[in-house]
Design a protein around this motif. Sequence first.
Motif, PDB file in Angstrom:
ATOM      1  N   ALA A   1     -20.471 -48.760  -0.922  1.00 41.17           N
ATOM      2  CA  ALA A   1     -19.522 -48.724  -2.040  1.00 41.17           C
ATOM      3  C   ALA A   1     -20.238 -48.169  -3.251  1.00 41.17           C
ATOM      4  CB  ALA A   1     -18.994 -50.126  -2.327  1.00 41.17           C
ATOM      5  N   LEU A   2     -19.448 -47.554  -4.126  1.00 41.20           N
ATOM      6  CA  LEU A   2     -19.940 -47.143  -5.437  1.00 41.20           C
ATOM      7  C   LEU A   2     -19.044 -47.825  -6.448  1.00 41.20           C
ATOM      8  CD1 LEU A   2     -20.302 -43.317  -4.792  1.00 41.20           C
ATOM      9  CD2 LEU A   2     -22.186 -44.882  -5.336  1.00 41.20           C
ATOM     10  N   ALA A   3     -19.626 -48.467  -7.442  1.00 44.23           N
ATOM     11  CA  ALA A   3     -18.814 -49.173  -8.439  1.00 44.23           C
ATOM     12  C   ALA A   3     -19.091 -48.576  -9.810  1.00 44.23           C
ATOM     13  CB  ALA A   3     -19.154 -50.656  -8.426  1.00 44.23           C
ATOM     14  N   VAL A   4     -18.030 -48.371 -10.582  1.00 43.28           N
ATOM     15  CA  VAL A   4     -18.220 -47.816 -11.923  1.00 43.28           C
ATOM     16  C   VAL A   4     -17.106 -48.339 -12.846  1.00 43.28           C
ATOM     17  CG1 VAL A   4     -16.913 -45.650 -11.510  1.00 43.28           C
ATOM     18  CG2 VAL A   4     -18.726 -45.674 -13.192  1.00 43.28           C
ATOM     19  N   PRO A   5     -17.491 -48.805 -14.041  1.00 45.68           N
ATOM     20  CA  PRO A   5     -16.444 -49.200 -14.989  1.00 45.68           C
ATOM     21  C   PRO A   5     -15.939 -47.988 -15.762  1.00 45.68           C
ATOM     22  CG  PRO A   5     -18.621 -49.725 -15.869  1.00 45.68           C
ATOM     23  CD  PRO A   5     -18.845 -49.073 -14.534  1.00 45.68           C
TER      24      PRO A   5
ATOM     25  N   PRO B   1      -9.251 -43.685 -14.285  1.00 41.51           N
ATOM     26  CA  PRO B   1      -8.154 -43.661 -15.258  1.00 41.51           C
ATOM     27  C   PRO B   1      -8.621 -43.361 -16.683  1.00 41.51           C
ATOM     28  CG  PRO B   1      -8.727 -45.922 -14.720  1.00 41.51           C
ATOM     29  CD  PRO B   1      -9.591 -45.050 -13.855  1.00 41.51           C
ATOM     30  N   GLY B   2      -9.943 -43.340 -16.900  1.00 43.45           N
ATOM     31  CA  GLY B   2     -10.500 -43.054 -18.229  1.00 43.45           C
ATOM     32  C   GLY B   2     -11.944 -42.649 -18.055  1.00 43.45           C
ATOM     33  N   PRO B   3     -12.645 -42.348 -19.159  1.00 48.51           N
ATOM     34  CA  PRO B   3     -14.044 -41.919 -19.032  1.00 48.51           C
ATOM     35  C   PRO B   3     -14.919 -43.010 -18.408  1.00 48.51           C
ATOM     36  CG  PRO B   3     -13.270 -41.836 -21.336  1.00 48.51           C
ATOM     37  CD  PRO B   3     -12.168 -42.423 -20.544  1.00 48.51           C
ATOM     38  N   ALA B   4     -15.850 -42.606 -17.545  1.00 48.96           N
ATOM     39  CA  ALA B   4     -16.787 -43.575 -16.943  1.00 48.96           C
ATOM     40  C   ALA B   4     -17.653 -44.167 -18.046  1.00 48.96           C
ATOM     41  CB  ALA B   4     -17.643 -42.880 -15.901  1.00 48.96           C
ATOM     42  N   LEU B   5     -17.928 -45.456 -17.965  1.00 45.19           N
ATOM     43  CA  LEU B   5     -18.751 -46.119 -18.982  1.00 45.19           C
ATOM     44  C   LEU B   5     -20.197 -46.285 -18.514  1.00 45.19           C
ATOM     45  CD1 LEU B   5     -16.235 -48.916 -20.118  1.00 45.19           C
ATOM     46  CD2 LEU B   5     -16.622 -46.669 -21.155  1.00 45.19           C
ATOM     47  N   ALA B   6     -20.482 -45.878 -17.274  1.00 40.88           N
ATOM     48  CA  ALA B   6     -21.843 -45.997 -16.730  1.00 40.88           C
ATOM     49  C   ALA B   6     -21.935 -45.063 -15.527  1.00 40.88           C
ATOM     50  CB  ALA B   6     -22.109 -47.436 -16.294  1.00 40.88           C
TER      51      ALA B   6
END
Length: 506
Positions: free
Chosen positions: A248-252, A307-312
Amino acid sequence: MTEAPHIQSIVIAGGGTAGWMAAAALRQGLPSSISITLVESEAIGIVGVGEATIPQIRLFNAVVGLDEDAFIRATQATFKLGIEFSGWSGPGSRYLHAFGPLGRPLGMTGFHQYWLAARAGGEAGSLWDYSLTAQAAARGRFARTFPAPPGPGLPAGLAHAFHFDAALFAAHLRAVCELRGVVRQEGVIRAVRQDAASGAITALTLEGGRDIVGDFFIDCTGFRSLLLGGALGAAFEDWSHWLPCDRALAVPSGSERPLKPYTMAMAHDAGWQWRIPLQHRTGNGLVYASAFLDDDTAAQRLLANLPGPALADPRPLRFTTGRRREAWRANCVALGLAAGFMEPLESTSIHLIQSGVQRLIDLFPAPGATGHAERAAYNRLTEREYVRIRDFLILHYWANARHGEAFWDARRVLDPPGTLAEKIALFEEGGRVLREEEELFTEPGWVQVFVGQGIEPARASTLAHIITPQQRAGYLADLARITARAVEALPAHEAFIARHCAAPAV
Ligand SMILES: Cc1cc2nc3c(=O)[nH]c(=O)nc-3n(C[C@H](O)[C@H](O)[C@H](O)COP(=O)(O)OP(=O)(O)OC[C@H]3O[C@@H](n4cnc5c(N)ncnc54)[C@H](O)[C@@H]3O)c2cc1C
């Protein structure tokens, strides 16, 4: 191996969601004379991606005494009414696994049987027209209770769970636990000491040489499974031939408005993507099978669908689906990722922590007991619970309609486990839902996934034909009208949060 006969001290190894949930529940459920110590390492940190739950979490919160609004504010949570599956039955397909009942009880068989009979006669709407929760989710509405009761036999409120920030949840629980006397020890566990004769764990040795001794140990060390898998050598049962996603890849990303009251699970060509709305951000992740998709392409795919810019930067996670054959061995029980892992398609991992600790409290050996019977019962019940959840997850893959994609084509031709094959046959033949004992997923849950994934029963139960087609059609039309009217009276999800439980801006 034998247990210490009288347990006076418990040591929890690990302070992620599992460790702190275990500490909070054990502190409430066991006598205060038993000391509880939790060891965790800030240097190692937590996995921190478990953010979507199922309604049973409300029971956990109530038992440990968390005020719901305060918990929501502290964890940047939103309300969750179900999961939207898109693309699982081919491009453009979409259905909801909504919490709570479908329709309203009538006569001697499940609501869905009347719906199946009516649909065969062209007299029924969509299955989800008769679910208050599904309609509220689709319209982005939420309140715990309806301003006026929707009608006889219908629930007075919406079955719901939460999306929350996992790191904040652990911190919230930690604060509660420390106030109640749980002792936290910071440090890296370097060795697990065992009694030479019995094999039972006697102490955890921290970096620097300090020993944390105890009578009973809870392994919450995550995928490492330091105590149960490592020191005690509990074997791992690998289920990846049925559930082959292993990464998995997780990104806020920035918060998506308006806040949706449901989790999104979007199928892609070698797995699926989650989207979880929180108040301060959106949690995103791609679950995929490395045999079908390389890491770079997976990262590109995820970043292109936020849904929006990646925060990390995307955070990689690797796992093998399966479970430790014995979740309780000697004087150690594993909870959370240390006990096993199934992908978060139906948000079940946090629930497995909850049910595991509840079972442990129920079966906790009384002073003088050997613990043998308790351990055997614990392991048997835990196995059953895992197997049934596993089957529910496999159904989503097995019944896919994504033809021409290697990953999905392979899922359809695989023989499901016997326990699932029986359930599928019963539904295909007569819309029957076989549930045994305390199975987690409800009849409406199974029906929504069967129907949503395109499994068509050959016929409805004869019991659904006891009323006339006209009566059936009238009953369904009334229900759809009542459902739509009740949902119309609810506030928007976001407005409800703003009024009752808005979290501080970050
Ligand atoms: C990709 C992914 C998505 C997920 N999504 C969901 C979801 O939506 N819903 C859901 O219910 N579940 C989900 N889960 C599962 C969920 O994240 C876990 O069940 C939950 O976070 C519990 O993790 P844990 O506490 O077992 O492990 P961790 O969070 O990894 O915690 C392990 C703890 O052990 C400590 N530790 C480890 N080794 C040592 C050592 N040597 N010395 C000292 N301390 C040590 C660490 O410091 C940490 O405190 C997901 C999991 C993954 C992988």
